[in-house]
Design a protein around this motif. Structure first.
Motif, short mmCIF file in Angstrom:
data_model
loop_
_atom_site.label_atom_id
_atom_site.label_comp_id
_atom_site.label_asym_id
_atom_site.label_seq_id
_atom_site.Cartn_x
_atom_site.Cartn_y
_atom_site.Cartn_z
N LEU A 9 0.87 -1.16 0.00
CA LEU A 9 -0.03 0.15 -0.02
C LEU A 9 0.84 1.29 0.05
CD1 LEU A 9 -2.82 -1.10 2.50
CD2 LEU A 9 -2.87 -0.94 0.11
N TYR A 10 1.92 1.10 0.73
CA TYR A 10 2.75 2.47 0.86
C TYR A 10 3.44 2.77 -0.73
CZ TYR A 10 6.25 5.64 2.33
OH TYR A 10 7.15 6.64 2.58
N ALA A 11 3.44 1.76 -1.54
CA ALA A 11 4.07 2.22 -2.94
C ALA A 11 2.95 2.48 -3.85
CB ALA A 11 4.74 0.75 -3.09
N ASN A 12 1.86 2.50 -3.45
CA ASN A 12 0.51 2.65 -4.04
C ASN A 12 -0.30 3.87 -3.85
OD1 ASN A 12 -1.57 2.71 -6.02
ND2 ASN A 12 -1.97 0.48 -5.58
N PRO A 13 0.06 5.00 -4.70
CA PRO A 13 -0.85 6.50 -4.28
C PRO A 13 -2.17 6.22 -4.41
CG PRO A 13 0.07 6.51 -6.58
CD PRO A 13 0.56 5.20 -5.82
N TYR A 14 -2.86 5.29 -4.81
CA TYR A 14 -4.41 5.23 -5.02
C TYR A 14 -4.80 3.92 -5.29
CZ TYR A 14 -8.99 7.20 -5.20
OH TYR A 14 -10.27 7.43 -5.08
N PRO A 15 -4.98 2.93 -4.68
CA PRO A 15 -5.69 1.88 -4.64
C PRO A 15 -7.15 1.95 -4.92
CG PRO A 15 -4.43 1.62 -2.67
CD PRO A 15 -4.40 2.80 -3.19
N GLY A 16 -7.75 2.94 -4.24
CA GLY A 16 -9.15 3.31 -4.23
C GLY A 16 -9.62 2.70 -2.90
N ARG A 17 -10.47 1.62 -3.23
CA ARG A 17 -11.20 1.02 -1.95
C ARG A 17 -10.64 -0.39 -1.80
NH1 ARG A 17 -16.96 2.95 -4.26
NH2 ARG A 17 -15.54 3.61 -5.93
N GLY A 18 -10.43 -0.92 -0.81
CA GLY A 18 -9.74 -2.14 -0.55
C GLY A 18 -10.36 -3.16 0.44
N ILE A 19 -10.37 -4.47 0.06
CA ILE A 19 -10.77 -5.32 1.08
C ILE A 19 -9.83 -6.40 1.38
CG2 ILE A 19 -12.40 -7.38 1.47
CD1 ILE A 19 -14.24 -5.81 -0.38
N LEU A 20 -9.51 -6.59 2.72
CA LEU A 20 -8.41 -7.78 2.87
C LEU A 20 -9.21 -8.68 3.92
CD1 LEU A 20 -5.67 -8.97 3.75
CD2 LEU A 20 -5.43 -7.34 5.19
N ILE A 21 -9.39 -10.01 3.55
CA ILE A 21 -9.81 -10.97 4.29
C ILE A 21 -8.71 -12.12 4.61
CG2 ILE A 21 -11.50 -12.80 4.53
CD1 ILE A 21 -12.73 -10.02 4.11
N GLY A 22 -8.67 -12.66 5.86
CA GLY A 22 -7.65 -13.70 6.23
C GLY A 22 -7.93 -14.00 7.55
N ARG A 23 -6.63 -14.93 7.87
CA ARG A 23 -6.74 -15.47 9.40
C ARG A 23 -5.62 -15.03 10.22
NH1 ARG A 23 -8.74 -21.62 9.96
NH2 ARG A 23 -8.86 -21.79 12.10
N SER A 24 -5.94 -14.75 11.54
CA SER A 24 -4.82 -14.34 12.50
C SER A 24 -3.54 -15.37 12.28
CB SER A 24 -5.41 -14.12 13.86
OG SER A 24 -5.66 -15.43 14.43
N GLU A 25 -2.52 -14.90 12.94
CA GLU A 25 -1.29 -15.47 12.87
C GLU A 25 -1.43 -16.72 13.86
OE1 GLU A 25 2.69 -13.50 12.33
OE2 GLU A 25 1.47 -12.15 13.49
N ASP A 26 -2.23 -16.83 14.87
CA ASP A 26 -2.39 -17.92 15.84
C ASP A 26 -3.30 -18.65 15.17
OD1 ASP A 26 -4.93 -16.62 16.43
OD2 ASP A 26 -4.13 -16.21 18.44
N GLY A 27 -4.32 -18.55 14.14
CA GLY A 27 -5.22 -19.20 13.43
C GLY A 27 -6.53 -19.22 14.37
N LYS A 28 -6.59 -18.56 15.48
CA LYS A 28 -7.88 -18.33 16.16
C LYS A 28 -8.99 -17.39 15.73
CE LYS A 28 -5.35 -20.19 20.27
NZ LYS A 28 -4.88 -19.76 21.45
N ARG A 29 -8.65 -16.48 14.84
CA ARG A 29 -9.42 -15.40 14.74
C ARG A 29 -9.59 -15.11 13.11
NH1 ARG A 29 -6.35 -11.73 16.50
NH2 ARG A 29 -4.77 -13.29 17.09
N GLY A 30 -10.87 -14.74 12.70
CA GLY A 30 -10.83 -14.16 11.28
C GLY A 30 -10.66 -12.87 11.10
N ILE A 31 -10.20 -12.21 10.33
CA ILE A 31 -9.56 -10.86 10.12
C ILE A 31 -10.13 -10.29 8.89
CG2 ILE A 31 -7.97 -9.23 9.93
CD1 ILE A 31 -7.78 -10.70 12.54
#
Length: 235
Positions: A9-31
């Motif tokens: 993201l730091y290298a991109n001046p304008y991605p617009g709107r963004g969605i990030l979906i994933g799992r925590s490092e400990d595997g216990k939580r959805g992010i």
């Protein structure tokens, strides 16, 4: 290759709107992380507010709103513990279809990209299940031709600890704005410092002139407990 979301993201001046979906490092939580950016006064004149089961965008200054149809919507809604995340009013389309027994795919086959020529902003959407599995989608013009809509769906049946997928409306800044290309980008979920620190790292990586608001949420797979936060550039 798994990317560092902050560097991306730091290298991109304008991605617009963004969605990030994933799992925590400990595997216990959805992010979940969702952010909006803006170049025009109308787009920048927004903040996030909490609603039951999600958030909505609202005008910071009602007197400056010029085109509410494409900037005022519910980015996040919850239906039967399924979390919907989008960059437009297709959130409501998906929610209504799910309530009527239809699928995420069926809902989005009734929609296409935004009618904001010459950009024809893609509609990006996600559906996250209580188990942590998720689907991401992008609806955009086919080769830039507004007479044709390309609908792409990416189904992640299992969430790997420490891994997420990121999708945005645009590749970068431009006139017209170039639509996001390819598959969602695999990114690291570096949340050992907690959700707030992870969210703030992403917020701080966004272009300071263009960023508007960010929402982050984590769901404990075992207890169902939800923790979230909102960051608005303007109070």
């Amino acid at each position: 290759m798994i990317e560092n979301i902050e560097e991306l993201l730091y290298a991109n001046p304008y991605p617009g709107r963004g969605i990030l979906i994933g799992r925590s490092e400990d595997g216990k939580r959805g992010i979940i992380v969702y952010f909006i950016m803006g170049r025009s006064e109308n787009s920048r004149n927004r903040i996030f507010e909490r609603t039951f089961g999600g958030i909505r965008t609202t005008a910071r200054d009602e007197t400056k709103v010029t085109n509410p149809e494409l900037i005022i919507y519910h980015p996040v809604r919850t239906v039967d513990e399924q979390v919907i995340v989008t960059n437009g009013d297709q959130t409501d389309t998906i929610a209504n279809h799910l309530k009527e027994g239809y699928s995420f795919l069926e809902a989005l086959h009734t929609r296409e990209f935004e009618p904001d020529a010459p950009n024809y902003t893609p509609r990006i959407s996600a559906l996250v299940q209580p188990s942590g599995s998720y689907v991401l989608s992008i609806l955009k013009t086919l080769a830039g031709n507004p007479n044709h809509c390309q609908r792409s769906f990416f189904d992640y049946s299992s969430a790997i600890p420490g891994l997420g997928h990121f999708i945005s409306t645009y590749e970068t800044d431009g006139n017209p704005l170039p639509s996001f290309e390819g598959e969602p980008i695999p990114v690291q979920i570096n949340d050992t410092g907690g959700l707030e620190q992870f969210a703030l790292n992403i917020w701080n990586a966004l272009n300071s002139n263009n960023k508007v608001s960010l929402y982050a949420r984590e769901t404990n797979y075992i207890t169902g407990e939800i923790n979230d936060l909102i960051v608005n550039k303007h109070a």
